[in-house]
Design a protein around this motif. Structure first.
Motif, PDB file in Angstrom:
ATOM      1  N   ALA A 136      32.843  16.340  56.208  1.00  0.00           N
ATOM      2  CA  ALA A 136      32.888  16.087  57.646  1.00  0.00           C
ATOM      3  C   ALA A 136      34.311  15.889  58.150  1.00  0.00           C
ATOM      4  CB  ALA A 136      32.040  14.857  57.977  1.00  0.00           C
ATOM      5  N   ASP A 137      35.253  15.582  57.226  1.00  0.00           N
ATOM      6  CA  ASP A 137      36.663  15.447  57.591  1.00  0.00           C
ATOM      7  C   ASP A 137      37.440  16.743  57.391  1.00  0.00           C
ATOM      8  OD1 ASP A 137      36.568  15.559  54.855  1.00  0.00           O
ATOM      9  OD2 ASP A 137      37.705  13.706  54.511  1.00  0.00           O
ATOM     10  N   ASP A 138      36.720  17.848  57.123  1.00  0.00           N
ATOM     11  CA  ASP A 138      37.303  19.178  56.908  1.00  0.00           C
ATOM     12  C   ASP A 138      38.096  19.275  55.614  1.00  0.00           C
ATOM     13  OD1 ASP A 138      36.155  20.089  59.226  1.00  0.00           O
ATOM     14  OD2 ASP A 138      37.974  19.933  60.444  1.00  0.00           O
ATOM     15  N   GLN A 139      37.948  18.322  54.722  1.00  0.00           N
ATOM     16  CA  GLN A 139      38.572  18.408  53.406  1.00  0.00           C
ATOM     17  C   GLN A 139      37.646  19.150  52.442  1.00  0.00           C
ATOM     18  OE1 GLN A 139      41.843  17.295  52.868  1.00  0.00           O
ATOM     19  NE2 GLN A 139      41.627  17.152  55.107  1.00  0.00           N
ATOM     20  N   VAL A 140      38.247  19.874  51.478  1.00  0.00           N
ATOM     21  CA  VAL A 140      37.462  20.672  50.544  1.00  0.00           C
ATOM     22  C   VAL A 140      36.736  19.768  49.553  1.00  0.00           C
ATOM     23  CG1 VAL A 140      37.550  22.427  48.726  1.00  0.00           C
ATOM     24  CG2 VAL A 140      38.999  22.659  50.768  1.00  0.00           C
ATOM     25  N   ASP A 141      35.411  19.844  49.558  1.00  0.00           N
ATOM     26  CA  ASP A 141      34.595  19.123  48.588  1.00  0.00           C
ATOM     27  C   ASP A 141      34.264  19.985  47.376  1.00  0.00           C
ATOM     28  OD1 ASP A 141      34.572  16.904  50.200  1.00  0.00           O
ATOM     29  OD2 ASP A 141      32.543  17.210  50.974  1.00  0.00           O
ATOM     30  N   ILE A 142      33.968  21.256  47.623  1.00  0.00           N
ATOM     31  CA  ILE A 142      33.592  22.182  46.554  1.00  0.00           C
ATOM     32  C   ILE A 142      34.275  23.503  46.823  1.00  0.00           C
ATOM     33  CG2 ILE A 142      31.681  23.468  45.478  1.00  0.00           C
ATOM     34  CD1 ILE A 142      29.827  21.169  46.331  1.00  0.00           C
ATOM     35  N   SER A 143      34.805  24.137  45.779  1.00  0.00           N
ATOM     36  CA  SER A 143      35.376  25.471  45.877  1.00  0.00           C
ATOM     37  C   SER A 143      35.095  26.170  44.554  1.00  0.00           C
ATOM     38  CB  SER A 143      36.888  25.413  46.146  1.00  0.00           C
ATOM     39  OG  SER A 143      37.437  26.714  46.213  1.00  0.00           O
ATOM     40  N   ARG A 144      34.321  27.259  44.622  1.00  0.00           N
ATOM     41  CA  ARG A 144      33.862  27.900  43.386  1.00  0.00           C
ATOM     42  C   ARG A 144      33.815  29.415  43.571  1.00  0.00           C
ATOM     43  NH1 ARG A 144      29.018  25.597  43.115  1.00  0.00           N
ATOM     44  NH2 ARG A 144      29.871  23.819  41.977  1.00  0.00           N
ATOM     45  N   GLU A 145      34.344  30.153  42.610  1.00  0.00           N
ATOM     46  CA  GLU A 145      34.286  31.611  42.648  1.00  0.00           C
ATOM     47  C   GLU A 145      32.836  32.062  42.508  1.00  0.00           C
ATOM     48  OE1 GLU A 145      35.540  35.346  43.228  1.00  0.00           O
ATOM     49  OE2 GLU A 145      36.963  33.669  43.142  1.00  0.00           O
ATOM     50  N   VAL A 146      32.388  32.937  43.427  1.00  0.00           N
ATOM     51  CA  VAL A 146      30.999  33.395  43.393  1.00  0.00           C
ATOM     52  C   VAL A 146      30.892  34.916  43.387  1.00  0.00           C
ATOM     53  CG1 VAL A 146      29.967  31.333  44.429  1.00  0.00           C
ATOM     54  CG2 VAL A 146      30.860  33.156  45.916  1.00  0.00           C
ATOM     55  N   ARG A 147      32.028  35.580  43.441  1.00  0.00           N
ATOM     56  CA  ARG A 147      31.969  37.038  43.426  1.00  0.00           C
ATOM     57  C   ARG A 147      31.632  37.554  42.032  1.00  0.00           C
ATOM     58  NH1 ARG A 147      36.408  41.774  43.238  1.00  0.00           N
ATOM     59  NH2 ARG A 147      34.981  43.474  43.764  1.00  0.00           N
ATOM     60  N   ILE A 148      30.738  38.528  41.977  1.00  0.00           N
ATOM     61  CA  ILE A 148      30.447  39.275  40.755  1.00  0.00           C
ATOM     62  C   ILE A 148      30.794  40.723  41.049  1.00  0.00           C
ATOM     63  CG2 ILE A 148      28.695  40.030  39.111  1.00  0.00           C
ATOM     64  CD1 ILE A 148      27.218  37.426  39.641  1.00  0.00           C
ATOM     65  N   LYS A 149      31.744  41.266  40.312  1.00  0.00           N
ATOM     66  CA  LYS A 149      32.209  42.616  40.575  1.00  0.00           C
ATOM     67  C   LYS A 149      31.047  43.594  40.508  1.00  0.00           C
ATOM     68  CE  LYS A 149      36.070  45.658  39.443  1.00  0.00           C
ATOM     69  NZ  LYS A 149      37.225  45.887  38.531  1.00  0.00           N
ATOM     70  N   GLY A 150      30.961  44.459  41.487  1.00  0.00           N
ATOM     71  CA  GLY A 150      29.889  45.430  41.553  1.00  0.00           C
ATOM     72  C   GLY A 150      28.742  45.024  42.457  1.00  0.00           C
ATOM     73  N   GLN A 151      28.767  43.771  42.934  1.00  0.00           N
ATOM     74  CA  GLN A 151      27.698  43.289  43.816  1.00  0.00           C
ATOM     75  C   GLN A 151      28.242  43.023  45.213  1.00  0.00           C
ATOM     76  OE1 GLN A 151      25.881  39.758  42.277  1.00  0.00           O
ATOM     77  NE2 GLN A 151      24.931  40.789  40.529  1.00  0.00           N
ATOM     78  N   GLY A 152      27.501  43.485  46.213  1.00  0.00           N
ATOM     79  CA  GLY A 152      27.774  43.015  47.556  1.00  0.00           C
ATOM     80  C   GLY A 152      27.392  41.546  47.657  1.00  0.00           C
ATOM     81  N   LEU A 153      27.957  40.828  48.620  1.00  0.00           N
ATOM     82  CA  LEU A 153      27.712  39.389  48.727  1.00  0.00           C
ATOM     83  C   LEU A 153      27.707  38.967  50.183  1.00  0.00           C
ATOM     84  CD1 LEU A 153      27.387  36.731  47.072  1.00  0.00           C
ATOM     85  CD2 LEU A 153      29.856  36.436  47.304  1.00  0.00           C
ATOM     86  N   LYS A 154      26.730  38.115  50.528  1.00  0.00           N
ATOM     87  CA  LYS A 154      26.625  37.577  51.885  1.00  0.00           C
ATOM     88  C   LYS A 154      26.075  36.160  51.799  1.00  0.00           C
ATOM     89  CE  LYS A 154      24.418  38.577  56.371  1.00  0.00           C
ATOM     90  NZ  LYS A 154      25.668  38.692  57.138  1.00  0.00           N
ATOM     91  N   LEU A 155      26.577  35.274  52.661  1.00  0.00           N
ATOM     92  CA  LEU A 155      26.038  33.927  52.773  1.00  0.00           C
ATOM     93  C   LEU A 155      24.986  33.926  53.868  1.00  0.00           C
ATOM     94  CD1 LEU A 155      26.104  30.883  52.083  1.00  0.00           C
ATOM     95  CD2 LEU A 155      27.919  30.642  53.800  1.00  0.00           C
ATOM     96  N   ALA A 156      23.727  33.686  53.486  1.00  0.00           N
ATOM     97  CA  ALA A 156      22.626  33.745  54.452  1.00  0.00           C
ATOM     98  C   ALA A 156      22.285  32.391  55.044  1.00  0.00           C
ATOM     99  CB  ALA A 156      21.379  34.339  53.786  1.00  0.00           C
ATOM    100  N   GLY A 157      22.642  31.305  54.378  1.00  0.00           N
ATOM    101  CA  GLY A 157      22.308  29.980  54.890  1.00  0.00           C
ATOM    102  C   GLY A 157      22.647  28.922  53.854  1.00  0.00           C
ATOM    103  N   ALA A 158      22.369  27.671  54.187  1.00  0.00           N
ATOM    104  CA  ALA A 158      22.650  26.568  53.273  1.00  0.00           C
ATOM    105  C   ALA A 158      21.859  25.351  53.716  1.00  0.00           C
ATOM    106  CB  ALA A 158      24.150  26.241  53.236  1.00  0.00           C
ATOM    107  N   ASP A 159      21.601  24.461  52.758  1.00  0.00           N
ATOM    108  CA  ASP A 159      21.036  23.155  53.067  1.00  0.00           C
ATOM    109  C   ASP A 159      21.748  22.122  52.201  1.00  0.00           C
ATOM    110  OD1 ASP A 159      19.848  23.329  50.489  1.00  0.00           O
ATOM    111  OD2 ASP A 159      17.949  24.077  51.316  1.00  0.00           O
ATOM    112  N   ALA A 160      21.226  20.914  52.132  1.00  0.00           N
ATOM    113  CA  ALA A 160      21.923  19.846  51.437  1.00  0.00           C
ATOM    114  C   ALA A 160      22.095  20.132  49.951  1.00  0.00           C
ATOM    115  CB  ALA A 160      21.168  18.529  51.618  1.00  0.00           C
ATOM    116  N   ARG A 161      21.231  20.953  49.376  1.00  0.00           N
ATOM    117  CA  ARG A 161      21.281  21.201  47.935  1.00  0.00           C
ATOM    118  C   ARG A 161      21.781  22.587  47.562  1.00  0.00           C
ATOM    119  NH1 ARG A 161      16.289  20.444  43.552  1.00  0.00           N
ATOM    120  NH2 ARG A 161      17.535  20.940  41.693  1.00  0.00           N
TER     121      ARG A 161
END
Length: 391
Positions: free
Chosen positions: A186-211
């Motif tokens: 909520a303070d705009d500080q980075v809590d989590i940062s993780r590489e999620v790209r898998i070469k050869g796959q398209g990727l899109k963020l469709a949504g999120a919840d608390a978990r």
């Protein structure tokens, strides 16, 4: 200024390999505008960005208040709704069920060599509060696809070109591209940062919840990515024949459901599938008589979905907002908003976000260039919030 280098932006457009985007999305117009400026010409672009609906009044935004989001109150502090009130004063207005963030980059052009640059630009992660104020969140460079959680956090994808200036072949196998899933507090500080790209796959963020963050992976389907561990499980698989194509164009998630826009863009018909996240079974198939915008949004209880769309009327486009029952497809509202054309090769107006106030009321952000435009405007500078309700 762009948050992503131009060469990377063009790589990413095809690297993600999502099904065709909204055909007149502002990001595409912006790239075309830059190309036109380099050629020192201005050409017309057919199309505008999505729509706005009107049943209530349009409330002007109080612009100019650009501040970082305030941290959440400490646990020892009572929430605002429990703070004491003056006897006889009206009860405090409850917070909207969903946070309203701007979406879409915008576009600019210089129509005359000696004249000013003009256009309309959206914020990277600007949030419109219920009191009309604008909060400009501090997000990392390369930030895209913002999802706002109720607890004040933001989830997004951070794209980084690891080989700037190096010629490469576009596509999901492109080298030197990093895509990280980032969660900001909520303070705009980075809590989590993780590489999620898998070469050869398209990727899109469709949504999120608390978990979970819900990612659409080409050739895999819709997956739930656990925020704390990074573990993933496939919720809705796609056939092996789908290769690297993403299973749907745009999506909204909530209340255990996903509403996805399937099929290519079509100005006469938009098809949406409502599926259960648990098991992926289809609950219903919905249609509207026009081209859906990316800013579809499920109501908090999942019973309704707000679908902005547009359709051609003569040389212009008519903008509408449909509110559909997710179980039956019944139209609870289908409001004509008006028509609009282009201005100096740029969209004359459009919407930049949709959010539900409660189970039956939707807010939509609408911004429109003045006639004639005289400079580059921010969306927040010109925006109105339009409220649409169902009976």
């Amino acid at each position: 200024m762009d948050v992503v280098p131009e060469d990377l932006a063009q790589l990413v457009h095809r690297a993600a390999r999502a099904t065709a985007p909204y055909p007149a999305d502002l990001a595409t117009l912006r790239r075309r505008a830059r190309a036109r400026r380099r050629r020192r010409t201005a050409t017309a672009v057919a199309g505008l960005v999505v729509l706005v609906a009107l049943t209530g009044g349009a409330v002007p935004l109080l612009v100019g208040e650009h501040r970082p989001a305030a941290p959440l109150a400490a646990p020892s502090q009572p929430p605002p709704s429990l703070s004491p009130t003056v006897p006889g004063s009206p009860p405090p207005t409850p917070a909207p069920a969903q946070r309203l963030l701007l979406s879409g980059e915008g576009g600019t052009v210089r129509p005359h060599r000696a004249g000013p640059e003009i256009g309309l630009l959206g914020g990277v992660a600007d949030e419109l509060r219920s009191d009309g104020s604008v909060v400009r969140h501090r997000v990392p460079a390369g930030w895209q696809e913002t999802v706002a959680l109720p607890d004040g956090r933001l989830v997004g994808l951070k794209l980084t070109d690891l080989m700037p200036g190096t010629p490469r072949t576009d596509g999901p196998d492109v080298a030197g591209l990093s895509i990280r899933l980032v969660v900001l507090g909520a303070d705009d500080q980075v809590d989590i940062s993780r590489e999620v790209r898998i070469k050869g796959q398209g990727l899109k963020l469709a949504g999120a919840d608390a978990r979970y963050a819900y990612l659409v992976r080409g050739g895999v389907g819709l997956v739930a990515h656990e925020l704390t561990t990074g573990r993933e499980k496939t919720l809705i698989p796609v056939p092996a024949s789908a290769d690297d194509e993403l299973p749907f164009r745009d999506a909204a998630l909530g209340a255990g459901l996903v509403v996805s826009v399937t099929g290519p863009p079509d100005m006469t018909r938009c098809q949406l599938d409502v599926r259960r996240l648990a098991g992926g079974s289809r609950l219903s198939r919905l249609t509207v008589a026009g081209d859906c915008a990316p800013t579809i949004r499920l109501s908090p209880d999942g019973t309704l979905v707000a679908v902005p769309y547009r359709r051609p009327v003569g040389r212009k486009l008519e903008y509408r907002l449909a509110i559909l029952d997710t179980a039956t497809g019944q139209r609870r509202a289908d409001q004509p908003i008006g028509t609009a054309g282009a201005s100096y090769g740029l969209p004359g107006g459009g919407t930049w976000g949709t959010a539900w106030v409660d189970h039956t009321t939707v807010r939509v952000v609408w911004a429109q260039l003045p006639d004639p435009p005289r400079k580059v405007y921010s969306v927040a500078e010109l925006a109105r919030v339009v409220t649409v309700g169902v009976q």
